[in-house]
Motif scaffolding. Structure first.
Motif, short mmCIF file in Angstrom:
data_model
loop_
_atom_site.label_atom_id
_atom_site.label_comp_id
_atom_site.label_asym_id
_atom_site.label_seq_id
_atom_site.Cartn_x
_atom_site.Cartn_y
_atom_site.Cartn_z
N GLN A 27 0.99 -1.23 0.08
CA GLN A 27 -0.09 -0.06 -0.02
C GLN A 27 0.89 1.12 0.01
N ALA A 76 -14.69 -1.62 -2.96
CA ALA A 76 -13.43 -2.15 -2.97
C ALA A 76 -12.97 -3.18 -4.15
N ALA A 77 -14.35 -3.42 -4.81
CA ALA A 77 -14.25 -4.42 -6.12
C ALA A 77 -13.90 -3.41 -7.23
N GLN A 81 -7.45 -4.44 3.78
CA GLN A 81 -7.09 -5.65 3.22
C GLN A 81 -6.95 -5.29 1.66
N ARG A 82 -7.60 -4.52 1.10
CA ARG A 82 -7.80 -4.03 -0.22
C ARG A 82 -6.77 -2.73 -0.66
N ARG A 83 -6.22 -2.42 0.49
CA ARG A 83 -5.15 -1.12 0.28
C ARG A 83 -5.66 -0.11 -0.18
N GLU A 97 -17.55 -3.48 0.47
CA GLU A 97 -17.17 -4.42 -0.26
C GLU A 97 -17.22 -4.05 -2.08
#
Length: 542
Positions: A297, A328-329, A354-356, A325
């Motif tokens: 990150q 983040a996608a 978790q997804r930076r 979510e």
């Protein structure tokens, strides 16, 4: 009593026969004069040559010359390099003061690691990240002591690509170099805050900011000052007084101020593409901060901000995990501005980590009444204009403590609170010195939030476009185009939206016709901080 003849022998003895010098005496005197003249000539010719037996002589062989592609490792003119230990001690003190203020919920361990003696920008010695076939650090090219330190688990080596900074120097170029202070930081934190505050400490603020900080320090330190018994922290006055004294008026030097000047331009702060934060003093690595698990990150902070750049912030997060979510996608990064006391605030922050993705604290603030006379409710933890300064600080601390990974904050509602210069100033008094970035959502054209942050020299920005004032997908797509146009016009822009279904649909289908780079907010913030430190920051246009 001496006989007269014996005393007269001093004048009429063999050496003074006839009142003239003998030949042997004349030869001795001539030889002495020749020797004295030769010695004087030798001293005059060699007056600028160094004493070959003196200690601490500068190295003059090829190893001491600047390495191609790397900054000059020799002490720079105008720096306090005459006492490098004093500078190192001052840097140590600064780091120990800044760490707990910027990363209060984190834990860290300091190790003294032998300085890098081999390798350059392509050496690949990436701190705690492994380069070997089994994920361990590649030890090739290190000295024996460095290999022993690395094999024992101590971080060694310099990551490649330290934003143009040197990552290693030949051993002969830096004799007796002190050990590198390597900090391994774990636990919930926002590493960018550490970088922002260190950069601010190492830069000399302009005269306006310096005067404002000194004025604020005097007010805070005065007995019965403006915060009185309601002050959040009894030590805040002393801390601000010390900070205000960091930059005395150059036209009125302080005779009591001592110690090295760390803002002399010889110190460089650099993020690396291995995700570490490095401090260099006169080209020598002195401090390194490692953030295990966050390297990917943070690595993009080593890359200059592309132009034009657009950062997207989504407010009102923490109510629904499904919205986090979905965001983040997306195929590009967005920043999640989370309500500190929302039911899913912590879990949403975990998803972002978790997804930076970056996290901001979306702090509720008092709004103005609507046209119908009703005043919207901003929610728990709201800042109000009728609060005493100490209450503002305590409420703000409670909000920010709930989201320790937030790199900054922006306002939820707040048209009344941000219209009050006094309220915004009290807010900034507590934020200043803690490395927070402030984004003014600009819910009112009369907002003073950005004005007060800039007055104190804080890193801040102002929202350029609201994406979903009209909750219709075509209108939101048009607003995205408008944000891209603003980015092309100025070089960067910040747009704010909300986790509405219409907004999510627009974000999934938007085509970037203006060819702007959608960047994480952290990259824009670091760019703004560097501009501020260099004295080239622009006042945000509204």
């Amino acid at each position: 009593m001496l006989h007269k003849n014996n005393t007269e022998s001093l004048q009429t003895g063999p050496l003074w026969s006839g009142g003239r010098l003998s030949a042997s005496v004349r030869m001795a005197l001539a030889g002495g004069l020749w020797l004295a003249a030769s010695l004087a000539l030798a001293l005059w010719v060699g007056r600028g040559a160094p004493d070959p037996f003196a200690e601490n002589q500068p190295v003059t062989d090829a190893a001491s010359a600047p390495v191609a592609g790397l900054p000059d490792q020799r002490p720079q003119a105008g720096s306090d390099a005459a006492d490098p230990q004093a500078r190192l001690d001052a840097l140590d003190k600064m780091v120990e003061e800044v760490l707990p203020r910027t990363l209060p919920a984190a834990r860290w361990r300091r190790e003294l690691v032998p300085p890098l003696v081999a390798g350059g920008p392509d050496s690949g010695y990436g701190g705690s990240s492994g380069d070997g076939p089994d994920g361990t650090a590649d030890l090739r090219g290190m000295t024996g002591s460095a290999r022993r330190s690395a094999s024992s688990g101590a971080p060694t080596g310099a990551p490649a690509g330290a934003s143009g900074q040197a990552t290693g120097f030949p051993a002969a170029a830096r004799p007796e170099a002190p050990a590198v202070r390597v900090y391994t930081v774990t636990g919930p934190c926002a590493p960018l805050r550490l970088g922002l505050e260190l950069l601010d400490k190492l830069a000399r603020p302009d005269a306006t900011v310096r005067a404002e900080r000194q004025k604020l320090a005097a007010q805070e330190a005065a007995p019965g000052g403006p915060h009185g018994e309601n002050a959040f922290n009894a030590k805040s006055g002393a801390a601000l007084a010390h900070r205000g004294a960091d930059w005395p008026d150059p036209d009125r030097p302080d005779p009591d101020r001592s110690g090295p000047d760390l803002a002399d331009g010889a110190i460089r702060l650099a993020w690396t593409d291995a995700g570490s934060l490095d401090i260099f003093d006169n080209g020598r690595l002195t401090h390194r901060f490692l953030f295990p698990g966050r390297e990917a990150q943070l690595a993009d902070l080593a890359t200059p901000l592309p132009r034009p750049a657009l950062a997207l912030v989504i407010d009102d997060m923490g109510q629904s995990l499904s919205a986090a979510e979905a965001l983040a996608a997306l195929p590009y990064p967005v920043t999640l501005a989370i309500w500190p006391h929302a039911p899913h605030a912590r879990v949403t922050a975990d998803v972002a980590a978790q997804r930076r993705l970056d996290v901001m604290a979306h702090v509720p603030m008092e709004p103005l009444a609507r046209a119908d006379g009703k005043r919207p409710q901003p929610g728990p933890g709201a800042l109000r204009t009728d609060m005493e300064p100490g209450q503002i600080r305590a409420t703000l601390k409670d909000n920010l403590s709930a989201l320790p990974t937030a790199m900054g904050l922006n306002n939820h509602m707040g048209s009344a609170f941000t219209s009050s210069a006094a309220s915004c100033r009290h807010l900034c008094v507590w934020l200043e010195g803690r490395g927070f970035f402030v984004l003014d959502s600009l819910t009112t054209p009369d907002s003073q939030l950005g004005v007060q942050t800039r007055a104190l020299g804080m890193v801040s920005a102002v929202r350029d476009v609201f994406l979903d004032t009209r909750r219709q997908t075509p209108a939101i797509l048009s607003a995205l185009d408008q944000a891209a146009a603003k980015a092309r016009a100025r070089g960067y822009a910040v747009a704010i939206g909300h986790p509405y279904e219409e907004t999510l649909r627009a974000l999934r289908t938007w085509q970037d016709k203006a060819q702007v780079a959608l960047v994480p907010l952290r990259r824009l913030v670091w760019h703004l901080a560097q501009e501020k430190a260099a004295g080239t920051a622009e006042t945000p246009a509204r």
